[in-house]
Design an enzyme around this catalytic site. Structure first.
Site, PDB file in Angstrom:
ATOM      1  N   LYS A  54       0.717  -1.084  -0.121  1.00  0.00           N
ATOM      2  CA  LYS A  54      -0.112  -0.036  -0.128  1.00  0.00           C
ATOM      3  C   LYS A  54       0.761   1.247   0.036  1.00  0.00           C
ATOM      4  O   LYS A  54       2.104   1.189   0.308  1.00  0.00           O
ATOM      5  CB  LYS A  54      -1.078  -0.098   1.104  1.00  0.00           C
ATOM      6  CG  LYS A  54      -2.221  -1.344   1.041  1.00  0.00           C
ATOM      7  CD  LYS A  54      -2.886  -1.069   2.510  1.00  0.00           C
ATOM      8  CE  LYS A  54      -3.746  -2.068   2.603  1.00  0.00           C
ATOM      9  NZ  LYS A  54      -4.633  -1.896   3.671  1.00  0.00           N
ATOM     10  N   TYR A  82     -12.306  -2.988  -3.433  1.00  0.00           N
ATOM     11  CA  TYR A  82     -13.038  -2.937  -2.105  1.00  0.00           C
ATOM     12  C   TYR A  82     -14.598  -2.991  -2.048  1.00  0.00           C
ATOM     13  O   TYR A  82     -15.240  -2.603  -1.065  1.00  0.00           O
ATOM     14  CB  TYR A  82     -12.620  -1.929  -1.157  1.00  0.00           C
ATOM     15  CG  TYR A  82     -11.250  -1.832  -0.951  1.00  0.00           C
ATOM     16  CD1 TYR A  82     -10.475  -2.889   0.200  1.00  0.00           C
ATOM     17  CD2 TYR A  82      -9.910  -0.890  -1.522  1.00  0.00           C
ATOM     18  CE1 TYR A  82      -9.327  -2.788   0.146  1.00  0.00           C
ATOM     19  CE2 TYR A  82      -8.838  -0.841  -1.045  1.00  0.00           C
ATOM     20  CZ  TYR A  82      -8.247  -1.855  -0.335  1.00  0.00           C
ATOM     21  OH  TYR A  82      -6.861  -1.950   0.132  1.00  0.00           O
ATOM     22  N   ASN A 142      -1.788   0.509   7.546  1.00  0.00           N
ATOM     23  CA  ASN A 142      -1.226  -1.179   7.852  1.00  0.00           C
ATOM     24  C   ASN A 142      -0.341  -1.800   6.747  1.00  0.00           C
ATOM     25  O   ASN A 142      -0.389  -2.987   6.885  1.00  0.00           O
ATOM     26  CB  ASN A 142      -2.276  -1.819   8.277  1.00  0.00           C
ATOM     27  CG  ASN A 142      -3.337  -2.085   7.176  1.00  0.00           C
ATOM     28  OD1 ASN A 142      -3.047  -1.906   5.918  1.00  0.00           O
ATOM     29  ND2 ASN A 142      -4.567  -2.707   7.585  1.00  0.00           N
ATOM     30  N   HIS A 147      -2.089  -5.396   1.880  1.00  0.00           N
ATOM     31  CA  HIS A 147      -3.286  -6.247   1.677  1.00  0.00           C
ATOM     32  C   HIS A 147      -3.002  -7.511   1.196  1.00  0.00           C
ATOM     33  O   HIS A 147      -1.869  -7.498   0.490  1.00  0.00           O
ATOM     34  CB  HIS A 147      -4.368  -5.681   0.536  1.00  0.00           C
ATOM     35  CG  HIS A 147      -5.184  -6.308   0.201  1.00  0.00           C
ATOM     36  ND1 HIS A 147      -6.458  -6.485   0.761  1.00  0.00           N
ATOM     37  CD2 HIS A 147      -5.245  -7.369  -1.024  1.00  0.00           C
ATOM     38  CE1 HIS A 147      -7.499  -7.389   0.017  1.00  0.00           C
ATOM     39  NE2 HIS A 147      -6.421  -8.025  -0.829  1.00  0.00           N
ATOM     40  N   GLU A 197      -9.210 -11.319  -7.229  1.00  0.00           N
ATOM     41  CA  GLU A 197      -8.399 -10.318  -6.947  1.00  0.00           C
ATOM     42  C   GLU A 197      -7.182 -10.185  -7.959  1.00  0.00           C
ATOM     43  O   GLU A 197      -6.886  -9.173  -8.743  1.00  0.00           O
ATOM     44  CB  GLU A 197      -7.605 -10.251  -5.622  1.00  0.00           C
ATOM     45  CG  GLU A 197      -8.707  -9.822  -4.541  1.00  0.00           C
ATOM     46  CD  GLU A 197      -8.148  -9.944  -3.274  1.00  0.00           C
ATOM     47  OE1 GLU A 197      -8.886  -9.302  -2.252  1.00  0.00           O
ATOM     48  OE2 GLU A 197      -7.057 -10.207  -2.949  1.00  0.00           O
TER      49      GLU A 197
END
Length: 139
Positions: free
Chosen positions: A18, A58, A121, A124, A135
């Protein structure tokens, strides 16, 4: 990303490094930790995710209060999309990442060691083999 699965006993998992990991110079450390766990990179690309792709990725969270914030964050700067492959790849990636909230993630996990908060964080990872396939096809 088109990736052929060479061994039917192996799984694939999509990992997204990310924006916060890229900005903090933690992409290499994140990738290295996963490789040391025994999963192999079979595809990788750096991209700037657009809003449409982020919303599709998402979509499961579209009715949640944090959805727009999540889309804004993941599109804020480049990411690295990686397909890892290996025996039990999904579970290995999930264990190595740690829990979504870095406060609850164990030390020694990526999120436990480097995550700042639930929004920042670093990573993913697919949560199932079925979702990994979907995905991977998105990216």
């Amino acid at each position: 990303m088109q990736v052929k699965q060479s061994n039917p006993n192996e799984q694939r998992s999509l990992v997204l490094i990310k924006p916060d990991a890229i900005q903090r110079g933690l992409a290499g450390e994140t990738i290295s930790r996963l490789e040391r766990r025994g999963v192999k990179i079979v595809a990788m690309k750096m991209l700037q995710m657009d809003k449409t792709l982020a919303q599709r990725h998402y979509a499961i969270h579209k009715d949640k209060a944090f959805f727009n914030k999540l889309v804004d964050f993941i599109t804020s700067s480049p990411i690295i999309a990686i397909v890892f492959q290996g025996k039990d790849a999904v579970e290995i990636v999930r264990q190595t990442m740690g829990r979504t909230d870095p406060v609850k993630a164990l030390p020694g996990t990526i999120r436990g060691d480097f995550g700042l908060d639930i929004e920042h964080n670093l990573i993913h990872g697919s949560d199932s083999a079925e979702n990994a396939s979907a995905e991977i096809n998105l990216f």
